[in-house]
Design a protein around this motif. Structure first.
Motif, short mmCIF file in Angstrom:
data_model
loop_
_atom_site.label_atom_id
_atom_site.label_comp_id
_atom_site.label_asym_id
_atom_site.label_seq_id
_atom_site.Cartn_x
_atom_site.Cartn_y
_atom_site.Cartn_z
N LEU A 24 -10.58 11.77 -16.31
CA LEU A 24 -9.66 11.74 -15.41
C LEU A 24 -9.78 12.81 -14.53
O LEU A 24 -9.38 12.65 -13.25
N ALA A 25 -10.05 13.86 -14.85
CA ALA A 25 -10.30 15.12 -14.16
C ALA A 25 -11.33 15.06 -12.84
O ALA A 25 -11.39 15.71 -11.88
N SER A 26 -12.30 14.00 -13.16
CA SER A 26 -13.46 13.77 -12.37
C SER A 26 -13.37 12.72 -11.34
O SER A 26 -14.01 12.61 -10.36
N CYS A 27 -12.23 11.94 -11.43
CA CYS A 27 -12.18 10.71 -10.55
C CYS A 27 -11.19 10.99 -9.36
O CYS A 27 -10.05 11.60 -9.47
N ARG A 28 -11.58 10.62 -8.12
CA ARG A 28 -10.98 10.70 -7.07
C ARG A 28 -9.87 9.78 -6.94
O ARG A 28 -9.10 9.89 -5.98
N VAL A 29 -9.83 8.82 -7.58
CA VAL A 29 -8.81 7.72 -7.48
C VAL A 29 -8.13 7.44 -8.87
O VAL A 29 -9.34 7.30 -9.87
N CYS A 30 -7.21 7.48 -8.96
CA CYS A 30 -6.50 6.94 -10.34
C CYS A 30 -5.42 5.79 -10.14
O CYS A 30 -4.53 5.99 -9.41
N LEU A 31 -5.72 4.83 -10.91
CA LEU A 31 -4.66 3.75 -11.10
C LEU A 31 -4.06 3.86 -12.38
O LEU A 31 -4.71 4.08 -13.37
N TYR A 32 -2.66 3.69 -12.34
CA TYR A 32 -1.76 4.03 -13.60
C TYR A 32 -0.68 3.24 -13.61
O TYR A 32 -0.20 2.84 -12.67
N ALA A 33 -0.05 2.68 -14.71
CA ALA A 33 1.32 1.95 -14.89
C ALA A 33 2.39 3.17 -14.93
O ALA A 33 2.43 3.51 -16.00
N GLY A 34 2.95 3.17 -13.93
CA GLY A 34 4.12 4.21 -13.81
C GLY A 34 5.14 4.08 -14.91
O GLY A 34 5.62 5.07 -15.35
N SER A 35 5.34 2.96 -15.45
CA SER A 35 6.38 2.68 -16.63
C SER A 35 5.91 3.13 -17.54
O SER A 35 6.68 3.23 -18.60
N LEU A 36 4.60 2.87 -17.97
CA LEU A 36 4.22 3.35 -19.35
C LEU A 36 3.25 4.81 -19.62
O LEU A 36 3.22 5.22 -20.62
N VAL A 37 2.48 5.12 -18.53
CA VAL A 37 1.80 6.21 -18.71
C VAL A 37 2.58 7.58 -18.40
O VAL A 37 3.23 7.52 -17.21
N PRO A 38 2.70 8.62 -19.20
CA PRO A 38 3.23 9.80 -18.84
C PRO A 38 2.93 10.57 -17.74
O PRO A 38 1.75 10.98 -17.25
N ALA A 39 3.68 10.81 -16.88
CA ALA A 39 3.57 11.75 -15.60
C ALA A 39 3.12 12.89 -15.71
O ALA A 39 2.04 13.27 -14.76
N ASP A 40 2.93 13.52 -16.69
CA ASP A 40 2.47 14.81 -17.02
C ASP A 40 1.05 14.60 -17.01
O ASP A 40 0.00 15.54 -16.49
#
Length: 249
Positions: A24-40
């Motif tokens: 995760l720390a190495s990727c310039r783009v992140c796709l995530y499900a905001g309703s399920l994945v913790p914002a932290d």
């Protein structure tokens, strides 16, 4: 570039794997499900990363984000709650990536059923009581279950059942399992497993629907039904048996 499907874990930000966090720390783009994945978890992304909440995106739009990143030469972290291997809708995304010729990898995560078992402080497989765990869900209007995978059929095994995406249909779950497990069979519901608002409900099969509705649980929950949830009188496993010959392979 590569698309990395990363299991974000069941909810707690620190339950992502070390490999998942590094990727995760190495990727310039992140796709995530905001309703399920913790914002932290998003704090692990590079400061200049492009963050895309997919909660309101359809498959075409998500694929478009993959293609855009591919054209720009940026790796993509595709965060999925739990582990990508079950109930994640990853297969259809992989199919689109295969068609587009975009490479991808999978980084496993902690599944919701494992977090639920941890919250219950139970081993789901207990010697002489139960050695089989069935992960399933119930039929819904949008996605029917394949033939032979209905609860009535699965329940005949007597195995420990773990139901995802089913809290809203707990009455139906109980009705279909009662003939096979009996009213006194141990059951549990774990909602928001591993999160600060985690809720654990324990009871018998004939009690669990009432407990679930009383608590207002309708989503982000796992239902567990089976004898191993309350097993106490069982033989020790062969693994640590003092009589076992530990010099034989």
């Amino acid at each position: 570039m590569t698309v990395y499907f990363i299991g974000a874990g069941p909810g707690a930000a620190d339950l992502i794997t070390l490999r998942g966090a590094r990727t995760l720390a190495s990727c310039r783009v992140c796709l995530y499900a905001g309703s399920l994945v913790p914002a932290d978890l998003l704090a692990e992304c590079p400061p200049d990363a492009r963050l895309v909440d997919t909660a309101d995106l359809d498959l075409d739009a998500i694929t478009g984000e993959f293609v855009r990143a591919h054209e720009e030469g940026h790796d993509v972290a595709r965060l999925h709650s739990g582990d990508p291997s079950v109930f994640s809708a990853v297969a259809e995304q992989m199919r689109r990536l295969d068609a587009a010729g975009i490479p991808y990898e999978v980084v496993p995560g902690v599944p919701a059923f494992a977090a639920a078992a941890a919250a219950l402080k139970r081993e789901l497989t207990v010697p002489t009581v139960g050695q089989t765990v069935v992960l399933t869900r119930v039929a819904q209007q949008a996605t029917p279950m394949p033939d032979g995978e209905d609860l009535a059929t699965l329940g005949r095994s007597g195995a420990l059942l773990v139901l995802h995406l089913a809290a809203r249909y707990v009455d139906r779950v109980v009705a279909e399992l009662l003939p096979h497990y009996g009213p006194d069979c141990p059951a549990a519901v774990v909602a928001m497993a591993s999160r600060p608002d985690e809720l654990v409900l324990r009871g018998t099969l004939d009690e669990i629907a009432g407990l679930t509705k009383e608590a207002g649980v309708t989503k982000t929950a796992v239902i567990l039904v089976g004898r191993t949830l309350a097993a106490s009188q069982f033989r020790d496993s062969h693994l640590y048996d003092p009589a076992r010959n530990r010099h034989v392979c």
